[in-house]
Design a protein around this motif. Structure first.
Motif, PDB file in Angstrom:
ATOM      1  N   VAL A 293       0.875  -1.178   0.000  1.00  0.00           N
ATOM      2  CA  VAL A 293       0.000   0.000   0.000  1.00  0.00           C
ATOM      3  C   VAL A 293       0.907   1.222   0.000  1.00  0.00           C
ATOM      4  O   VAL A 293       1.307   1.733   1.045  1.00  0.00           O
ATOM      5  CB  VAL A 293      -0.934  -0.014   1.221  1.00  0.00           C
ATOM      6  CG1 VAL A 293      -1.782   1.253   1.264  1.00  0.00           C
ATOM      7  CG2 VAL A 293      -1.835  -1.248   1.180  1.00  0.00           C
ATOM      8  N   GLU A 294       1.247   1.682  -1.212  1.00  0.00           N
ATOM      9  CA  GLU A 294       2.177   2.795  -1.373  1.00  0.00           C
ATOM     10  C   GLU A 294       1.388   4.072  -1.660  1.00  0.00           C
ATOM     11  O   GLU A 294       0.857   4.260  -2.748  1.00  0.00           O
ATOM     12  CB  GLU A 294       3.162   2.493  -2.510  1.00  0.00           C
ATOM     13  CG  GLU A 294       4.052   1.280  -2.220  1.00  0.00           C
ATOM     14  CD  GLU A 294       5.137   1.083  -3.255  1.00  0.00           C
ATOM     15  OE1 GLU A 294       6.031   1.943  -3.348  1.00  0.00           O
ATOM     16  OE2 GLU A 294       5.084   0.062  -3.969  1.00  0.00           O
ATOM     17  N   ASN A 295       1.322   4.938  -0.669  1.00  0.00           N
ATOM     18  CA  ASN A 295       0.549   6.177  -0.791  1.00  0.00           C
ATOM     19  C   ASN A 295       1.170   7.130  -1.804  1.00  0.00           C
ATOM     20  O   ASN A 295       2.389   7.288  -1.867  1.00  0.00           O
ATOM     21  CB  ASN A 295       0.452   6.871   0.563  1.00  0.00           C
ATOM     22  CG  ASN A 295      -0.574   6.219   1.481  1.00  0.00           C
ATOM     23  OD1 ASN A 295      -1.509   5.585   1.021  1.00  0.00           O
ATOM     24  ND2 ASN A 295      -0.391   6.379   2.787  1.00  0.00           N
ATOM     25  N   ASN A 296       0.296   7.759  -2.580  1.00  0.00           N
ATOM     26  CA  ASN A 296       0.729   8.753  -3.565  1.00  0.00           C
ATOM     27  C   ASN A 296       1.222  10.015  -2.854  1.00  0.00           C
ATOM     28  O   ASN A 296       0.588  10.488  -1.902  1.00  0.00           O
ATOM     29  CB  ASN A 296      -0.449   9.088  -4.482  1.00  0.00           C
ATOM     30  CG  ASN A 296      -0.144  10.206  -5.443  1.00  0.00           C
ATOM     31  OD1 ASN A 296      -0.433  11.353  -5.162  1.00  0.00           O
ATOM     32  ND2 ASN A 296       0.457   9.868  -6.578  1.00  0.00           N
ATOM     33  N   SER A 297       2.320  10.567  -3.306  1.00  0.00           N
ATOM     34  CA  SER A 297       2.930  11.692  -2.599  1.00  0.00           C
ATOM     35  C   SER A 297       2.041  12.934  -2.600  1.00  0.00           C
ATOM     36  O   SER A 297       1.911  13.617  -1.577  1.00  0.00           O
ATOM     37  CB  SER A 297       4.297  12.024  -3.207  1.00  0.00           C
ATOM     38  OG  SER A 297       4.182  12.343  -4.577  1.00  0.00           O
ATOM     39  N   GLU A 298       1.383  13.248  -3.739  1.00  0.00           N
ATOM     40  CA  GLU A 298       0.572  14.471  -3.808  1.00  0.00           C
ATOM     41  C   GLU A 298      -0.679  14.369  -2.951  1.00  0.00           C
ATOM     42  O   GLU A 298      -0.960  15.248  -2.123  1.00  0.00           O
ATOM     43  CB  GLU A 298       0.161  14.775  -5.253  1.00  0.00           C
ATOM     44  CG  GLU A 298      -0.707  16.028  -5.359  1.00  0.00           C
ATOM     45  CD  GLU A 298      -1.322  16.235  -6.739  1.00  0.00           C
ATOM     46  OE1 GLU A 298      -2.266  17.046  -6.829  1.00  0.00           O
ATOM     47  OE2 GLU A 298      -0.880  15.585  -7.697  1.00  0.00           O
ATOM     48  N   THR A 299      -1.461  13.290  -3.143  1.00  0.00           N
ATOM     49  CA  THR A 299      -2.710  13.179  -2.383  1.00  0.00           C
ATOM     50  C   THR A 299      -2.425  13.030  -0.892  1.00  0.00           C
ATOM     51  O   THR A 299      -3.174  13.554  -0.052  1.00  0.00           O
ATOM     52  CB  THR A 299      -3.551  11.985  -2.864  1.00  0.00           C
ATOM     53  OG1 THR A 299      -2.806  10.768  -2.692  1.00  0.00           O
ATOM     54  CG2 THR A 299      -3.953  12.146  -4.320  1.00  0.00           C
ATOM     55  N   THR A 300      -1.341  12.345  -0.555  1.00  0.00           N
ATOM     56  CA  THR A 300      -1.023  12.132   0.861  1.00  0.00           C
ATOM     57  C   THR A 300      -0.544  13.421   1.516  1.00  0.00           C
ATOM     58  O   THR A 300      -0.854  13.695   2.683  1.00  0.00           O
ATOM     59  CB  THR A 300       0.016  11.014   1.010  1.00  0.00           C
ATOM     60  OG1 THR A 300      -0.465   9.832   0.343  1.00  0.00           O
ATOM     61  CG2 THR A 300       0.276  10.682   2.471  1.00  0.00           C
ATOM     62  N   LYS A 301       0.182  14.229   0.778  1.00  0.00           N
ATOM     63  CA  LYS A 301       0.592  15.535   1.300  1.00  0.00           C
ATOM     64  C   LYS A 301      -0.637  16.392   1.596  1.00  0.00           C
ATOM     65  O   LYS A 301      -0.735  17.024   2.661  1.00  0.00           O
ATOM     66  CB  LYS A 301       1.499  16.245   0.292  1.00  0.00           C
ATOM     67  CG  LYS A 301       1.971  17.621   0.749  1.00  0.00           C
ATOM     68  CD  LYS A 301       2.858  18.286  -0.308  1.00  0.00           C
ATOM     69  CE  LYS A 301       3.283  19.684   0.135  1.00  0.00           C
ATOM     70  NZ  LYS A 301       4.135  20.339  -0.899  1.00  0.00           N
ATOM     71  N   GLU A 302      -1.576  16.416   0.645  1.00  0.00           N
ATOM     72  CA  GLU A 302      -2.812  17.172   0.842  1.00  0.00           C
ATOM     73  C   GLU A 302      -3.580  16.646   2.056  1.00  0.00           C
ATOM     74  O   GLU A 302      -4.080  17.418   2.887  1.00  0.00           O
ATOM     75  CB  GLU A 302      -3.688  17.078  -0.410  1.00  0.00           C
ATOM     76  CG  GLU A 302      -3.136  17.779  -1.629  1.00  0.00           C
ATOM     77  CD  GLU A 302      -3.367  19.285  -1.582  1.00  0.00           C
ATOM     78  OE1 GLU A 302      -4.358  19.708  -0.957  1.00  0.00           O
ATOM     79  OE2 GLU A 302      -2.546  20.023  -2.156  1.00  0.00           O
ATOM     80  N   PHE A 303      -3.667  15.321   2.150  1.00  0.00           N
ATOM     81  CA  PHE A 303      -4.412  14.677   3.235  1.00  0.00           C
ATOM     82  C   PHE A 303      -3.794  15.009   4.597  1.00  0.00           C
ATOM     83  O   PHE A 303      -4.490  15.437   5.524  1.00  0.00           O
ATOM     84  CB  PHE A 303      -4.431  13.168   3.004  1.00  0.00           C
ATOM     85  CG  PHE A 303      -5.131  12.380   4.071  1.00  0.00           C
ATOM     86  CD1 PHE A 303      -6.494  12.178   4.009  1.00  0.00           C
ATOM     87  CD2 PHE A 303      -4.430  11.843   5.146  1.00  0.00           C
ATOM     88  CE1 PHE A 303      -7.158  11.460   5.005  1.00  0.00           C
ATOM     89  CE2 PHE A 303      -5.077  11.124   6.139  1.00  0.00           C
ATOM     90  CZ  PHE A 303      -6.446  10.935   6.061  1.00  0.00           C
ATOM     91  N   ILE A 304      -2.488  14.805   4.729  1.00  0.00           N
ATOM     92  CA  ILE A 304      -1.811  15.047   6.001  1.00  0.00           C
ATOM     93  C   ILE A 304      -1.881  16.517   6.392  1.00  0.00           C
ATOM     94  O   ILE A 304      -2.144  16.852   7.557  1.00  0.00           O
ATOM     95  CB  ILE A 304      -0.354  14.548   5.940  1.00  0.00           C
ATOM     96  CG1 ILE A 304      -0.326  13.018   5.857  1.00  0.00           C
ATOM     97  CG2 ILE A 304       0.440  15.027   7.158  1.00  0.00           C
ATOM     98  CD1 ILE A 304       1.058  12.434   5.667  1.00  0.00           C
TER      99      ILE A 304
END
Length: 382
Positions: A293-304
């Motif tokens: 489960v490798e989180n996408n850098s862009e969406t995960t940055k937005e999420f965090i």
């Protein structure tokens, strides 16, 4: 109809009582559809594939689609929680908390049936996460094609976090997994005449021993990998040489590249053992859809960033876990983010005693509706 906290708790308890094994979730699907049909359908439509239910909301701007996925299956576990709403299905339980997952998804969906989203949304109620790579099967069926998300989100409940805490990280959240099934076949015989037989206990023992060198000698020390052999079956009695050995285990790795490297080494060792012992080996390395489960850098940055800046949310950065999740396959096809939702239980996932705290449900709904609103507002302006 935006579902209230009490309504969501009642739904969760109803779902908890009807756990079903993957691709057998017929009662669960029926219950989900009955709830969805009561929601405002002005911009909602849905379709099914086997026991999956896919719901599509037409957004104000239809040039982008945001996906949200929940798994719906239970486990072959006999419940021992003592809850008044314990499983009615003998030998089956929502021991991984998928009843919580579904309930939060329904809460989020109900919100956006009343507050029209800025962009399209696709909600995926996915079967068979535990046993049959349901995400991979659904994706490859083509059912999602017309409503394919451009990005996608999901969570897993976490007994080790306080109820309602959101946990996430950049990079890999869960490991990719691969099953090992090895059968070595030689020749059985009398224990007194070993030269007339071909002992598969010895061959299997060499396989077990050599496998231990993979992580210590083939895996980069600053990366992670696990190879565990949990089952070894050979022979029938002490004075008969075994002609067959069955060995089963699992591979865990935080990247697909590492998983494939370990698979390659397991295969090479198995073939070499077979050659040196002049026996046959049947090796099945089955990964299915259980990718890391490798989180996408862009969406995960937005999420965090959203979760950290929202005062109503308690956020924790978490470490990667060696547990598996078939959402990894969807993330290999669609950029997105998986996160943890704390449910505060002394018992682990898959335990017959697991009883998530229900106050996590509304906190999960509120955190995700807030994030998705903010994310979709930004997407609609691009």
């Amino acid at each position: 109809m935006i579902l209230s906290e009490q309504e969501l708790i009642e739904i969760r308890r109803e779902l908890h009582q009807i756990p079903e094994i993957g691709m057998e979730e017929f009662e669960t699907q029926k219950k989900l559809i009955s709830i969805i049909k009561k929601m405002n359908n002005e911009w909602l439509e849905f379709k099914t594939w086997k026991t999956a239910t896919i719901v599509h909301l037409r957004g104000i701007d239809e040039t982008h689609t945001v996906g949200y996925r929940t798994d719906i299956d239970g486990l072959p576990v006999t419940e021992e929680t003592g809850l008044s709403f314990s499983s009615k299905h003998k030998g089956k339980m929502h021991a991984c908390g998928h009843d919580i997952h579904m309930t939060v998804a329904l809460g989020i969906l109900s919100f956006f049936t009343e507050q029209r989203p800025n962009v399209n949304m696709t909600f995926i109620f996915q079967p068979a996460e535990e046993n049959a790579s349901g995400g991979k099967q659904l994706y490859e069926s083509g059912t999602l094609d017309s409503w394919m998300p451009d990005e996608i989100y999901a969570f897993h409940d976490n007994p080790g976090l306080k109820a309602g805490v959101i946990g996430c990280r950049q990079g890999t959240l869960f490991a990719g997994t691969c099953e090992i099934h090895a059968t070595f076949t030689g020749k059985s015989g009398h224990a007194a005449f070993p030269h007339n037989a071909n002992d598969m206990v010895v061959a299997g023992a060499y396989f077990v021993t050599q496998i231990q060198s993979i992580v210590s000698r083939n895996v980069d020390p600053i990366q992670s990998g696990v190879v565990t052999l949990g089952h070894f079956n050979a022979g029938t009695t002490g004075n008969v040489i075994a002609g067959k050995a069955q060995i089963d285990g699992t591979i865990r790795a935080l990247t697909q590249e590492m998983n494939l490297l370990i698979q390659k080494r397991v295969r090479k060792i198995a073939e070499s053992i077979a050659e040196s012992f002049e026996c046959e080996v049947d090796l099945d390395l089955h990964q299915g859809g259980y990718y890391p489960v490798e989180n996408n850098s862009e969406t995960t940055k937005e999420f965090i960033n959203y979760m950290m800046s929202t005062k109503e949310v308690v956020f924790e950065e978490t470490k990667p876990a060696m547990t598996g999740e078939d959402f990894g396959f969807l993330l290999s096809k669609i950029p997105g983010t998986m996160f943890w939702l704390g449910v505060d239980s002394p018992y682990s996932l898959h335990s017959e005693h697991l009883a998530p705290k229900e106050e996590a449900i509304m906190k999960g709904v509120d955190a995700m509706t807030g994030y998705l609103q903010a994310r979709m507002t930004k997407l609609s302006k691009k």
